[in-house]
Design a protein around this motif. Structure first.
Motif, mmCIF file in Angstrom:
data_model
loop_
_atom_site.group_PDB
_atom_site.id
_atom_site.type_symbol
_atom_site.label_atom_id
_atom_site.label_comp_id
_atom_site.label_asym_id
_atom_site.label_seq_id
_atom_site.Cartn_x
_atom_site.Cartn_y
_atom_site.Cartn_z
ATOM 1 N N LEU A 233 0.832 -1.210 0.000
ATOM 2 C CA LEU A 233 0.000 0.000 0.000
ATOM 3 C C LEU A 233 0.868 1.261 0.000
ATOM 4 O O LEU A 233 0.648 2.176 -0.801
ATOM 5 C CB LEU A 233 -0.913 0.001 1.229
ATOM 6 C CG LEU A 233 -1.578 1.351 1.526
ATOM 7 C CD1 LEU A 233 -2.561 1.713 0.426
ATOM 8 C CD2 LEU A 233 -2.279 1.343 2.874
ATOM 9 N N VAL A 234 1.853 1.288 0.899
ATOM 10 C CA VAL A 234 2.687 2.483 1.022
ATOM 11 C C VAL A 234 3.392 2.766 -0.303
ATOM 12 O O VAL A 234 3.426 3.904 -0.787
ATOM 13 C CB VAL A 234 3.715 2.264 2.171
ATOM 14 C CG1 VAL A 234 4.840 3.255 2.070
ATOM 15 C CG2 VAL A 234 3.012 2.362 3.512
ATOM 16 N N GLU A 235 3.888 1.698 -0.902
ATOM 17 C CA GLU A 235 4.617 1.850 -2.160
ATOM 18 C C GLU A 235 3.671 2.327 -3.262
ATOM 19 O O GLU A 235 3.942 3.280 -3.984
ATOM 20 C CB GLU A 235 5.214 0.478 -2.499
ATOM 21 C CG GLU A 235 6.494 0.504 -3.289
ATOM 22 C CD GLU A 235 6.208 0.511 -4.765
ATOM 23 O OE1 GLU A 235 6.982 1.161 -5.474
ATOM 24 O OE2 GLU A 235 5.208 -0.098 -5.203
ATOM 25 N N ARG A 236 2.505 1.663 -3.348
ATOM 26 C CA ARG A 236 1.562 1.942 -4.431
ATOM 27 C C ARG A 236 0.944 3.330 -4.280
ATOM 28 O O ARG A 236 0.833 4.080 -5.255
ATOM 29 C CB ARG A 236 0.472 0.872 -4.403
ATOM 30 C CG ARG A 236 -0.275 0.752 -5.679
ATOM 31 C CD ARG A 236 -1.288 -0.340 -5.566
ATOM 32 N NE ARG A 236 -2.234 -0.044 -4.516
ATOM 33 C CZ ARG A 236 -2.936 -0.952 -3.866
ATOM 34 N NH1 ARG A 236 -2.755 -2.221 -4.126
ATOM 35 N NH2 ARG A 236 -3.796 -0.591 -2.931
ATOM 36 N N ALA A 237 0.572 3.663 -3.052
ATOM 37 C CA ALA A 237 -0.085 4.953 -2.831
ATOM 38 C C ALA A 237 0.876 6.098 -3.143
ATOM 39 O O ALA A 237 0.485 7.093 -3.763
ATOM 40 C CB ALA A 237 -0.558 5.049 -1.385
#
Ligand SMILES: Nc1nc2c(ncn2[C@@H]2O[C@H](COP(=O)(O)OP(=O)(O)OP(=O)(O)O)[C@@H](O)[C@H]2O)c(=O)[nH]1
Ligand SMILES: [Mg+2]
Length: 561
Positions: A45-49
Motif C-alpha cells: 500500500l505504502v509503495e503503491r499509494a
C-alpha cells in the motif's frame, strides 16, 4: 444515480497523506519485530499509494471488470463511442487490458506505464472533431479488463493485479450470471471497504423483458447488501443501444469532475490494511518496562554468574592478608609473603583502579581488560540467569498481543552470548578498593618495628651482660627501673607491647576488611547491573518503545487523532 456516487465522504488529500505516513511509521517501528508476511499488504500500500499520488491526481482510472461475456468490451466501446476493444463470440475475448484516455494522452501515459497497459492497447478519445462532446469526461482513463472467471489462469492474475491499482471499479454482470458465486465471494465481498469507489451495472438489460428488469435489480441489490456493499450505485445498461449507457456515462462524468476517486480508493486501502493489522497492537500501551523486582532478580543472577560472592570473599581475605602483612610482628611478617594474595590469585587488581589502567601507553578510551580467573559459572547459576531473563521479558511484554511477547523475549535474550565476557570485563574493571599500604597500616607497622627493636635491644643488652660475666670481665652496672633491670624491661616490655599492638590491631583489621568487602560488593553489583542494563534491559525497552510507536502510528493511520 449521480447522487448515489456523490454520497461518499470527501477525502482530504492531506489527511490521506498523514494516514499513509503513519502506516510508514508503523512499518518502521515494527521492522524486525513482527513476521514479514503480516506486513506485505501494508508495504504494498505504502509503495503503491506513494506512486499513484505522485503520478497524477487529475486522472481517474476506471476499470470495467466482470465475468467473460458480460459485455465489458461492448460497454468500453459504447462509452468510447468507437470500436476499440474487440468484442467476440468466442470466449474469453479480451486477454490483456485496453485503455481509453479522455484528454491528452501525454499526462496519462506515465500512469498507464505504471499500470502496465501496453502502448499498442492505449487509445485517445478526445480529438478536435469531438468538440465539447467528450469534455465532461476529460481526465478519465477507462480500462477494459480480461475476465476474472477465465479458463486462462493468467487472466485472473492480471485482473487481480489491475484491481489493486485502479481508482474505481465498474462491476459488469449480466442477467444470466449476476448471482454467480465467484463474483460475490472472491471479488465483491473483498471490495466492501471500497464502497465509495465501486459501481455495479447489470448489462444486457435489453435481453430481459422490461417488466423483469426491476425484479432482477432488486435481487441483485439484495446480494450486494449481503456482500457488504450496501448503497453502492447499481445501474441497468445496454451496450448495444447508444441510449443504454446514458446513466453510466453521467455517473462517470460526475466522478471524473469530483477528482476524488483516487483518494477514496487509497483511503479504502488504508482502512483495509489498518483493520488487518489491528490485532497486532492491543488497546493498551506497553507498560513502563521491566519492574524493580525483576531487575533486582536479574542483577542477583548476573552477580552469581559473574562470581561476585567469590570475589568479595577474596576481597575480605586480601585485606586481612595485606593488613596483617603490614601490621603484624615484623619477625614473622616474611612468612606471609610465602602465601599468595587471594586477589592476585583471581587476577584481580584489588586497588588502584581497573586492570591495565594508569600506564602511560594506555588509551583513554575503552580497551579490552585482561580476563580474570574468577571461576566459571555453574550450571545452576547459568539456569538461574536464564530464568531471571525470562521473568524480566514476561513481566515487560507478557500483556502485549501476540507476537510481541515473543519479540520481547527474543530481545531479552539477543545479547546473552556476550554476557559472560561483559561480566568478566565489568568485574575486572571494578575498583575493589583493597588498599596496598594505607597510612594507619604504616604507622602500626612502624610501631611494631619500634617495640620489636626495643625488645631486640634489650635482648642484645642482656646477652652482652651474660657474655661479659662468662668471660670474667667486669659487668657494668645495669640501670634499674624500680626493681627490674632496664635490659630485661626493654626485652620483655618490647615483646609484650608487640603482642598488645597485634591484639588491638586484629579486630580493627577484621572490621575494616568487612567494610571493604561490603564496599566492593556494592561496586561489583553496580557493575553487573550495568551489564544487565546494556545486554538485557535496553533491548527489551527498545522493543517496548517500538510497540508503543507502532500502536500510536496505527491509531493515526486509522484516522483517530
Ligand atoms: N444484447 C446484448 N448483447 C450484448 C450486450 N453487451 C454485450 N453483448 C454481447 O455479448 C457478447 C460478449 O460481449 P463482450 O463485450 O465481448 O464481453 P466481455 O465481457 O468483454 O467478454 P470477455 O472479453 O471474454 O471477458 C458479445 O457478443 C456482445 O455483442 C448487451 O448489452 N446486450
Ligand atoms: Mg472483453
Amino acid at each position: 444515480m449521480r447522487e448515489a456516487l456523490r454520497g461518499g465522504q470527501r477525502v482530504d488529500p492531506d489527511d490521506l497523506i498523514t494516514r499513509l505516513d503513519a502506516v510508514r511509521r508503523f512499518l518502521t517501528a515494527v521492522d524486525g519485530h513482527l513476521p514479514d508476511e503480516r506486513l506485505v499488504p501494508a508495504h504494498t500500500l505504502v509503495e503503491r499509494a506513494g506512486t499513484r499520488l505522485a503520478l497524477s491526481r487529475d486522472h481517474t482510472v476506471v476499470a470495467l471488470a466482470g465475468a467473460t461475456g458480460s459485455g465489458k468490451s461492448s460497454l468500453f466501446n459504447a462509452l468510447a463511442r468507437l470500436d476499440l476493444s474487440p468484442v467476440g463470440v468466442r470466449r474469453p475475448t479480451t486477454g490483456v487490458a485496453h485503455a481509453c484516455v479522455w484528454g491528452p494522452l501525454d499526462g496519462a501515459n506515465r500512469l498507464l506505464d505504471w499500470i502496465g497497459v501496453l502502448p499498442r492497447h492505449r487509445f485517445i478519445r478526445e480529438s478536435a472533431l469531438d468538440g465539447d462532446d467528450e469534455s465532461a469526461l476529460h481526465g478519465l482513463v477507462l480500462l477494459d479488463l480480461p475476465d476474472f472467471d477465465s479458463v486462462q489462469h493468467a487472466h485472473r492474475l492480471e485482473v487481480d493485479r489491475l484491481l489493486g491499482l485502479v481508482d474505481l471499479v465498474i462491476w459488469v454482470v449480466d442477467p444470466q450470471k449476476y448471482a454467480d458465486r465467484l463474483v460475490h465471494t472472491a471479488y465483491l465481498r473483498e471490495f466492501h471497504r471500497h464502497r465509495d469507489v465501486t459501481l455495479v451495472v447489470l448489462n444486457q438489460a435489453d435481453r430481459l423483458p422490461p417488466a423483469e428488469v426491476p425484479r432482477v435489480l432488486d435481487d441483485l441489490r439484495r446480494l450486494l447488501d449481503a456482500d457488504g456493499l450496501t448503497g453502492v450505485p447499481l445501474l441497468a445498461t445496454t451496450a448495444v443501444d447508444p441510449s443504454g449507457t446514458t446513466e453510466l456515462r453521467a455517473s462517470l462524468e460526475s466522478t471524473v469532475a469530483e477528482r476524488q476517486a483516487s483518494l477514496r480508493r487509497l483511503a479504502g486501502d488504508v482502512d483495509t490494511v489498518v483493520e488487518r493489522l489491528a490485532d497486532l497492537v492491543g488497546p493498551e500501551p506497553a507498560g513502563t518496562g521491566p519492574g524493580a523486582a525483576g531487575t533486582r532478580a536479574l542483577t542477583d543472577a548476573l552477580a552469581g554468574t559473574a562470581g561476585v560472592p567469590a570475589v568479595t570473599t577474596a576481597v575480605e581475605q586480601a585485606y586481612r592478608h595485606r593488613a596483617t602483612g603490614a601490621t603484624g610482628w615484623p619477625l614473622v611478617r616474611g612468612w606471609r609473603h610465602l602465601r599468595p594474595d587471594p586477589l592476585r590469585r583471581l587476577h584481580l587488581p584489588g586497588s588502584g583502579g581497573p586492570v591495565g589502567s594508569g600506564g602511560p601507553a594506555d588509551e583513554p578510551t575503552a580497551r579490552p581488560v585482561a580476563a580474570t580467573s574468577v571461576p566459571d559459572p555453574t550450571a545452576a547459576q547459568r539456569s538461574a540467569l536464564g530464568l531471571a531473563v525470562r521473568a524480566v521479558a514476561e513481566q515487560a511484554g507478557g500483556e502485549l498481543p501476540v507476537p510481541w511477547p515473543a519479540a520481547v523475549t527474543g530481545a531479552a535474550r539477543s545479547r546473552l552470548g556476550d554476557v559472560p565476557d561483559a561480566l568478566d570485563r565489568a568485574v575486572a574493571g571494578t575498583d575493589l578498593g583493597v588498599p596496598e599500604q594505607p597510612l594507619w597500616w604504616r604507622l602500626v607497622g612502624a610501631l611494631q618495628w619500634l617495640v620489636t627493636l626495643t625488645a631486640v635491644a634489650g635482648l642484645a643488652w642482656l646477652v652482652l651482660g651474660y657474655a661479659l660475666g662468662a668471660l670474667g670481665l667486669p659487668d657494668p652496672d645495669e640501670p634499674m627501673v624500680g626493681e627490674v633491670p632496664l635490659p630485661t624491661l626493654l626485652f620483655l616490655g618490647g615483646l609484650l607491647a608487640g603482642l598488645l599492638v597485634a591484639a588491638v590491631t586484629r579486630p580493627v583489621v577484621r572490621w575494616a576488611a568487612r567494610r571493604t568487602r561490603l564496599r566492593a560488593e556494592r561496586r561489583l553489583t553496580a557493575a553487573v547491573a550495568g551489564v544487565g542494563e546494556e545486554h538485557v534491559l535496553t533491548p527489551v525497552r527498545t522493543v517496548l518503545t517500538s510497540y508503543t510507536d507502532a500502536r500510536d502510528a496505527l491509531r493515526v493511520a486509522a484516522g483517530k487523532k
